[in-house]
Structure formats: structure tokens, C-alpha cells
Design a protein around this motif. Structure first.
Motif, short mmCIF file in Angstrom:
data_model
loop_
_atom_site.label_atom_id
_atom_site.label_comp_id
_atom_site.label_asym_id
_atom_site.label_seq_id
_atom_site.Cartn_x
_atom_site.Cartn_y
_atom_site.Cartn_z
N ILE A 189 0.79 -1.00 -0.16
CA ILE A 189 -0.01 0.09 -0.12
C ILE A 189 0.86 1.31 -0.04
N LEU A 190 1.14 1.88 -1.21
CA LEU A 190 2.15 2.99 -1.38
C LEU A 190 1.75 4.34 -0.63
N GLY A 191 0.36 4.38 -0.37
CA GLY A 191 -0.02 5.70 0.38
C GLY A 191 -1.49 6.09 -0.06
N ALA A 192 -1.79 7.05 0.00
CA ALA A 192 -3.21 7.55 -0.06
C ALA A 192 -3.50 8.94 -0.68
N ARG A 193 -4.64 9.19 -1.29
CA ARG A 193 -4.78 10.50 -1.68
C ARG A 193 -6.47 10.88 -1.22
N PHE A 194 -6.51 12.01 -0.86
CA PHE A 194 -7.85 12.64 -0.54
C PHE A 194 -8.48 13.17 -1.76
N ALA A 195 -9.64 12.88 -2.16
CA ALA A 195 -10.30 13.04 -3.62
C ALA A 195 -11.31 14.13 -3.58
N VAL A 196 -11.35 14.98 -4.34
CA VAL A 196 -12.39 16.12 -4.38
C VAL A 196 -13.03 15.81 -5.80
N TRP A 197 -14.53 15.44 -5.84
CA TRP A 197 -15.10 15.15 -6.97
C TRP A 197 -16.23 16.14 -7.16
N GLY A 198 -16.26 16.66 -8.44
CA GLY A 198 -17.43 17.82 -8.73
C GLY A 198 -18.77 17.31 -9.03
N ASP A 199 -19.29 16.24 -8.58
CA ASP A 199 -20.48 15.70 -9.33
C ASP A 199 -21.60 16.91 -9.25
N ILE A 200 -22.04 17.69 -8.04
CA ILE A 200 -22.78 18.76 -8.42
C ILE A 200 -22.06 19.99 -8.22
N ALA A 201 -21.47 20.40 -9.39
CA ALA A 201 -20.34 21.57 -9.40
C ALA A 201 -20.61 22.73 -8.50
N ASN A 202 -21.83 22.94 -8.48
CA ASN A 202 -22.24 24.37 -7.91
C ASN A 202 -22.66 24.31 -6.40
N ALA A 203 -22.57 23.11 -5.98
CA ALA A 203 -22.81 22.81 -4.70
C ALA A 203 -22.15 23.69 -3.62
N GLN A 204 -20.84 23.98 -3.97
CA GLN A 204 -19.73 24.54 -3.02
C GLN A 204 -19.05 25.48 -4.05
#
Length: 544
Positions: free
Chosen positions: A487-502
Motif C-alpha cells: 500500500i503505497l499511500g493515499a490521496r484525498f479526493a475532491v469530485w465535482g458531481d454537483i459542481a455548484n454545490a460549493q
């Protein structure tokens, strides 16, 4: 990857260093490590001698070590792995302080200039260290890897040494944070290194546009947290966000210019962050297909399949390969991400019946027993072959690497494990038992999906800090520790499914504590010494 919703002592100054035996703290996904307490650095009992030493190059009069309390580990995010406590005044920036670079370490000039600017002290370049100075040095063969470093605070000065620029840079982050937290670097020796080689943030800029300046601000925050990867998912159904010379017709109105991307990549490089580009395929190609409807996958009834390219057509491979080659020159780092997830031809009950053209192409290319899955596997292998000649490490989403079949997935593909919820998704142990290396993007803890569709909930830093470790690849249960090295590590992921929600500002605020918590867990495998409220207070102090 996500649901289908729309890297010299001061002359005459004598200090008796008292090494301490540090407590071994066990943590579920680690081997025992020595980890000092994350307590407050002890301020000097008297500062007049140290201050005069920084405005006068003559040696300071020695102060008996017994007049100082035994030091505690510097307070940083992430916490340091090892700290040898000592009695002494520690180091704090003063009017005569400067950052210098040791002989034969000129490559560290950028790191030195940045640190001097941050600490508001002088930079003297390659020069001998004086009382009150911070010296940066490259030293081979004495550390535990290219991202390791040793930081020594002794006799009113600091020395940060490592085998590579990255390690020395991380040492400067430790010094910067300690000064921000407590005004000083405590006396003693820090020996530090990351637990995992890949640590970072994955950002969907395809479905939500972010400015170059916003991305660069995230890079600076990541660097202070000792994170070293920024994944850029810049192509999806909703947008293609980087200018293209080979296919300008596919580029969204709001996009990054190549000059802006070069600026992002240059800043990332100076901060020892590798930018990992991703053109997801053969699914999630809606923006590429919009001006090329002839390449869209259609089922047996002629109905288009959203975001999916028809991998039976040679022209489909040509356009994707042209894009891979074009952007390969824009991103000179060590990694490429080629997607592979959620190809809709593989999620129906009978792929061959629904997409007979794919079944026919599979049998023509791989033999009479070949399936649509084999055609998809061969497609991914072929795309990896396009970028591998530049010595890239190729990453794919876990649901793009299948078991069985006539065509075997490229054994060198790194698996970004995000979910076990997709149709056909396999558990993490399947990949680990095959000997594959895996990066953790567990959608239970590490997925920040705008608008929270499909039962997603914005992850909290507290939950990551208290419940997650790199071994927790799927759901909430860890895999056996014997697989830890894969297990080489990790990334925290941000996805824009509902882009204008934030708004972008809300995203930046929302991911701040989760990123800090992630950084702690991928850098130091020991159970955190601080409670959550203490940790957040420290993040507020060192991140300001």
C-alpha cells in the motif's frame, strides 16, 4: 473512481545533550516506531545571550544545560517520527539569523530562500553557518530514504540535512511549523521520514473549474503538510479543462491554458509535489465525444451510452492516444493516470448481447473465446503502453482491472482503490494477493463529493484521524498488516458531481482538516499523541 452522477557548532558553546528513551506506541497499521510526545517546545529560560549571539558573531557565553528543562518534540502537522530530547535553549529566529547552504549543497538554494522568506530572516547563500543560523545540507548515505531528514537544534543554531532536496525541504517545513506553533525549535535532534511514498490530493477540475491561483494555493498548503502528489482529473463528461493543440474542439470554455498548467507544474516541482494527470477512459469521455458523436458507444438498439467511447473503432484509440501523447510533454512527472473505471459496457447483465460490436471486435483481436471484458482490458493495456516509454508509473482505478479472461491486465499497473460498490468491483485483497501495489482512495473516508449525491457524505478530518489508516482500503475494515508494504499511500479526493454545490472557497475550507488528518496518518504510523481538539488547534496555529 466515483459514482456516475451528472512526492558547525558555535565555537566555544558547549551543550550536554541528554538523549531520552522514547515510548514505543503501537498503531494498527504500523511496525513499532519511536515517537516523541507532541508537546509544547520549551522556551529558553534566558534569551539575552542567545540574542546577542545573533547580532554579534562572537561565541555566546555558555549557559549550563541544567538551567533548561528537557525539551519536548516540536509541535507539527504531521508530527515528527523521532525526537531525541536535550537540555538547551533551542532556536528562535532573531535579527542576526540567516539561512545558509552548506558546501556542495547549492541545489538547496530554492529551499533556503523560501525558508528565509517565511521566517523573515536573511538568506546568505553558500556560506559558513554562524551562531543563530539555519544551515541546509545534502548528505548521502546517512538517512532512511530520499524524503528523510535529520534536524539538529543545538548551540543556538539549526542544521537540516538529508540525502535529497525533498527530505531537506520537509525539514524546513518542520522548522517553519515549530516556530509558528511555539516561536522556537526545541533543543534536540529530529530524525524524520514518511511512512508512505505517495501522499496527496486528487482534484476533479473537469466537472468544476478551478483557477490556477486556487490550485497553486492548495499546492502550498499541501507542501507544508509534507504531501507530495496532486492528481489532476481534467477530462470527464462535463468538461475538458486544459487547452489542446491536437483537439481544440473538445476544450471547455472555462479551462486552464498550457502556460497556466506549466506554472502549476513548476510551482509543484519547487515544492516537491508530483502532478499526476488523468484522462479517464474508456468511460467518462463525454466532453471528448461531444464533437465526435461517431465515436460514442451505442448499444444494440442504437442508443448512446453516456460518456463511453466505442473501443471497437480504431479512431477511438487514435484520439485518446493523441491526447495522451500531447499532455505527456506538459506533465514531466513520474506518473500518469489512465482511468479505466465505470465503463458502462461492463455493467450490463450481458455485455455481448447489449454491445455485439464489442464482442465481435474482442473475438477478432483475441480469439473466439474472448469477451467484451477482454477487449476493455486490452484497451487499458494499450493506453498504458502509449505513455510507458517515458518511464511513467501508470495508475488505474480498481474497477478497471478485472479478474479472469483471455487478456490479463498489465502486471505493472498501480491500483487506485476507491470502491467496492461498483458492479464487478473486487475486494482489495484480490489485488494485494496478485502482488499489485495499491494507493488508498477509500470512498468511505477520502471522497469529498460536491452535493453529496448517491449517499456520499462530506468526510470529516476527525473520522480520518480517529478511524482510518492506510490499511483501511475498503469500507471500515483494514486488510492484514502483512500487505502493508504494497500500500503505497493515499490521496484525498475532491469530485465535482454537483459542481455548484460549493464555491471554490468552500471547498478549500471543507478539505482543510481532512487533508491535515490524512497527512498525519500517511507520514507517522504511530497512534497520534494529540486528541482531535488538540490536533485542530495545532492545525489552526501552524497553518495560518
Amino acid at each position: 473512481m466515483r459514482w456516475n452522477s451528472p512526492g558547525a557548532l558555535a565555537g566555544g558553546a558547549a551543550v550536554v545533550a541528554a538523549a531520552v528513551t522514547l515510548t514505543v506506541v503501537a498503531w494498527p497499521d504500523s511496525t513499532p516506531d519511536h515517537a516523541g510526545p507532541a508537546g509544547t517546545a520549551t522556551a529558553p529560560a534566558a534569551t539575552s545571550d542567545a540574542s546577542s549571539a545573533r547580532s554579534d558573531t562572537r561565541p555566546a557565553a555558555p549557559t549550563p544545560s541544567r538551567s533548561f528543562a528537557l525539551s519536548e518534540a516540536p509541535r507539527t502537522v504531521p508530527s515528527v517520527r523521532e525526537h531525541q530530547a536535550a537540555r538547551g535553549p533551542g532556536w528562535r529566529p532573531g535579527g542576526g539569523s540567516a539561512v545558509v547552504v552548506a558546501k556542495n549543497s547549492g541545489q538547496l538554494a530554492d529551499e533556503g530562500q523560501l525558508l528565509a522568506k517565511e521566517l523573515k530572516i536573511d538568506y546568505r547563500g553558500t556560506a559558513g553557518a554562524r551562531a543563530g543560523d539555519v544551515e541546509l545540507a545534502l548528505e548521502s548515505g546517512k538517512q532512511a530514504g530520499p524524503e528523510s531528514y535529520t534536524l539538529t537544534a543545538r548551540d543556538g543554531r539549526v542544521r537540516i540535512a538529508g540525502p535529497d532536496e525533498a527530505g531537506v525541504f520537509y525539514g524546513t517545513r518542520t522548522l517553519k511549523q515549530s516556530v509558528a506553533a511555539d516561536g522556537a525549535m526545541p533543543e534536540g535532534v529530529v530524525q524524520d521520514r514518511p511512512d508512505r511514498p505517495q501522499r496527496g490530493l486528487n482534484l476533479d477540475i473537469a466537472r468544476k473549474y478551478y483557477t490556477a491561483g486556487w490550485i497553486e494555493d492548495r499546492l502550498r498548503e499541501m507542501a507544508d503538510l509534507k504531501l507530495n502528489q496532486l492528481g489532476l482529473h481534467f477530462s470527464d463528461d462535463q468538461g475538458f479543462r486544459i487547452a489542446s493543440d491536437t483537439h481544440p474542439e473538445i476544450v471547455s470554455k472555462q479551462h486552464l491554458t498550457k502556460a497556466e498548467v506549466k506554472g502549476i507544474v513548476a510551482l509543484a516541482g519547487s515544492l516537491h509535489i508530483d502532478v499526476v494527470p488523468e484522462i479517464d477512459n474508456p468511460g467518462h469521455l463525454g466532453a471528448v465525444l461531444a464533437p465526435h458523436p461517431e465515436l460514442q458507444l451505442r448499444n444494440v438498439d442504437g442508443q448512446p451510452t453516456r460518456g463511453a467511447i466505442d473501443i471497437s473503432k480504431p479512431a477511438s484509440a487514435r484520439i485518446v492516444d493523441e491526447l495522451l501523447r500531447e499532455y505527456d510533454t506538459l506533465f514531466p512527472g513520474s506518473y500518469w493516470h489512465i482511468g479505466g473505471d465505470e465503463y458502462q459496457a461492463l455493467v450490463v447483465k450481458d455485455p455481448a448481447a447489449s454491445f455485439p460490436q464489442l464482442a465481435a471486435a474482442a473475438q477478432k483481436k483475441y480469439g473466439s473465446g474472448a469477451s467484451v471484458q477482454d477487449l476493455a482490458t486490452g484497451w487499458t493495456n494499450d493506453r498504458a503502453a502509449v505513455v510507458r516509454p517515458r518511464k511513467k508509473n501508470i495508475q488505474v482505478w480498481n474497477d478497471g482491472v478485472h479478474a479472469g479472461g483471455a487478456v490479463k491486465p498489465d502486471p505493472k499497473l498501480q491500483i487506485d482503490y476507491w470502491t467496492g460498490k461498483e458492479i464487478g468491483a473486487r475486494p482489495p485483497l484480490d489485488y494485494l494477493r496478485e502482488g499489485r501495489t495499491v494507493v488508498n482512495l477509500n470512498d468511505e473516508f477520502l471522497y469529498y463529493v460536491l452535493g453529496q449525491p448517491n449517499d456520499f457524505v462530506y468526510p470529516t478530518g476527525r473520522r480520518i484521524y480517529e478511524q482510518w489508516t492506510p490499511l483501511v482500503l475498503r469500507g471500515t475494515s483494514p486488510v492484514p498488516r502483512k500487505y502493508s508494504k504494497q500500500i503505497l499511500g493515499a490521496r484525498f479526493a475532491v469530485w465535482g458531481d454537483i459542481a455548484n454545490a460549493q464555491t471554490p472557497a468552500q471547498v478549500a475550507s471543507g478539505i482543510r482538516l481532512p487533508l491535515a488528518a490524512l497527512s498525519q496518518k500517511v507520514w507517522n504510523p504511530a497512534k497520534p499523541a494529540l486528541g482531535w481538539s488538540q490536533f485542530t488547534a495545532l492545525v489552526d496555529k501552524v497553518g495560518g
